[in-house]
Design a protein around this motif. Structure first.
Motif, mmCIF file in Angstrom:
data_model
loop_
_atom_site.group_PDB
_atom_site.id
_atom_site.type_symbol
_atom_site.label_atom_id
_atom_site.label_comp_id
_atom_site.label_asym_id
_atom_site.label_seq_id
_atom_site.Cartn_x
_atom_site.Cartn_y
_atom_site.Cartn_z
ATOM 1 N N GLU A 65 -8.375 -0.943 7.417
ATOM 2 C CA GLU A 65 -8.526 0.256 6.601
ATOM 3 C C GLU A 65 -7.225 1.038 6.657
ATOM 4 O O GLU A 65 -6.728 1.339 7.735
ATOM 5 C CB GLU A 65 -9.674 1.119 7.115
ATOM 6 N N LEU A 66 -6.689 1.348 5.499
ATOM 7 C CA LEU A 66 -5.464 2.136 5.397
ATOM 8 C C LEU A 66 -5.766 3.390 4.593
ATOM 9 O O LEU A 66 -6.453 3.339 3.586
ATOM 10 C CB LEU A 66 -4.361 1.335 4.699
ATOM 11 N N GLU A 67 -5.264 4.520 5.061
ATOM 12 C CA GLU A 67 -5.427 5.781 4.351
ATOM 13 C C GLU A 67 -4.108 6.519 4.379
ATOM 14 O O GLU A 67 -3.310 6.365 5.291
ATOM 15 C CB GLU A 67 -6.498 6.646 5.019
ATOM 16 N N SER A 68 -3.918 7.343 3.373
ATOM 17 C CA SER A 68 -2.710 8.154 3.329
ATOM 18 C C SER A 68 -3.087 9.552 2.874
ATOM 19 O O SER A 68 -4.207 9.801 2.441
ATOM 20 C CB SER A 68 -1.695 7.554 2.367
ATOM 21 N N ARG A 95 -4.853 5.936 -2.388
ATOM 22 C CA ARG A 95 -5.077 6.859 -1.275
ATOM 23 C C ARG A 95 -5.731 6.138 -0.100
ATOM 24 O O ARG A 95 -5.597 6.557 1.038
ATOM 25 C CB ARG A 95 -5.958 8.015 -1.712
ATOM 26 N N SER A 96 -6.491 5.080 -0.377
ATOM 27 C CA SER A 96 -7.117 4.330 0.703
ATOM 28 C C SER A 96 -7.288 2.882 0.268
ATOM 29 O O SER A 96 -7.294 2.566 -0.915
ATOM 30 C CB SER A 96 -8.473 4.932 1.077
ATOM 31 N N LEU A 97 -7.408 2.031 1.278
ATOM 32 C CA LEU A 97 -7.585 0.610 1.042
ATOM 33 C C LEU A 97 -8.427 0.066 2.184
ATOM 34 O O LEU A 97 -8.171 0.381 3.349
ATOM 35 C CB LEU A 97 -6.224 -0.105 1.019
ATOM 36 N N LYS A 98 -9.430 -0.720 1.859
ATOM 37 C CA LYS A 98 -10.249 -1.372 2.883
ATOM 38 C C LYS A 98 -10.297 -2.852 2.548
ATOM 39 O O LYS A 98 -10.662 -3.236 1.449
ATOM 40 C CB LYS A 98 -11.656 -0.786 2.912
ATOM 41 N N GLU A 154 -2.283 12.929 0.376
ATOM 42 C CA GLU A 154 -2.354 13.020 -1.080
ATOM 43 C C GLU A 154 -1.244 12.201 -1.705
ATOM 44 O O GLU A 154 -0.099 12.257 -1.293
ATOM 45 C CB GLU A 154 -2.218 14.483 -1.504
ATOM 46 N N ARG A 155 -1.601 11.412 -2.679
ATOM 47 C CA ARG A 155 -0.630 10.545 -3.357
ATOM 48 C C ARG A 155 -0.481 10.983 -4.794
ATOM 49 O O ARG A 155 -1.413 11.421 -5.429
ATOM 50 C CB ARG A 155 -1.120 9.099 -3.367
ATOM 51 N N PHE A 199 0.837 -1.191 0.000
ATOM 52 C CA PHE A 199 0.000 0.000 0.000
ATOM 53 C C PHE A 199 0.873 1.243 0.000
ATOM 54 O O PHE A 199 0.639 2.185 -0.759
ATOM 55 C CB PHE A 199 -0.937 0.003 1.220
ATOM 56 N N GLU A 200 1.914 1.260 0.848
ATOM 57 C CA GLU A 200 2.814 2.411 0.929
ATOM 58 C C GLU A 200 3.494 2.694 -0.400
ATOM 59 O O GLU A 200 3.721 3.845 -0.749
ATOM 60 C CB GLU A 200 3.889 2.187 2.005
#
Length: 134
Positions: free
Chosen positions: A31-34, A19-22, A36-37, A13-14
């Motif tokens: 749930e992962l969020e970051s 920008r997000s993953l569920k 602005e990518r 993910f990194e």
């Protein structure tokens, strides 16, 4: 999901432009969020060294910590080069914050090379062993 699998999902993910993953299963939701990518910059990769092609598969550190090849200082190592191990068999320990984590073989395999010295620090993702699946 095991810790190594969880760390692999987080690492991918990194490195992605997401920008997000569920991810949901009956047991849990992740749930992962970051912030602005942007799309990863295309950087040409260096030409592989001749030995890099021969390295094969590796067992990598799932966390940052101290690598221990044996269960105790006076005992023999869990595995040595040439050892045949079964899936799930402990190949080393990594100590992080006074907690010992057993690192297991991902499959039935032969350990070709031990890549860390006993007591050496291991970063997340560092290769610990090179192996050949059986």
């Amino acid at each position: 999901m095991t810790n190594p699998e969880l760390f692999e999902v987080m690492d991918r993910f990194e490195r992605s432009a997401l920008r997000s993953l569920k991810l949901s299963t009956p047991e849990y939701t992740l749930e992962l969020e970051s912030g602005e990518r942007t799309a990863p910059a295309s950087v040409p990769s260096p030409a592989p060294a001749p030995e890099a092609e021969e390295t094969g598969k590796t067992i990598n550190a799932p966390l940052v910590g101290t690598f221990y090849a044996a269960p105790a200082p006076a005992q023999p190592p869990f595995v040595t080069a040439g050892a045949r191990v079964s899936k799930g068999e402990t190949v080393c320990l990594i100590e992080a914050m006074k907690m010992m984590s057993q690192i297991a073989a991902p499959c039935d395999c032969v350990i070709e090379e031990v890549l860390k010295a006993d007591g050496q620090m291991a970063a997340f993702g560092d290769p610990l062993f090179r192996y050949t699946p059986c």
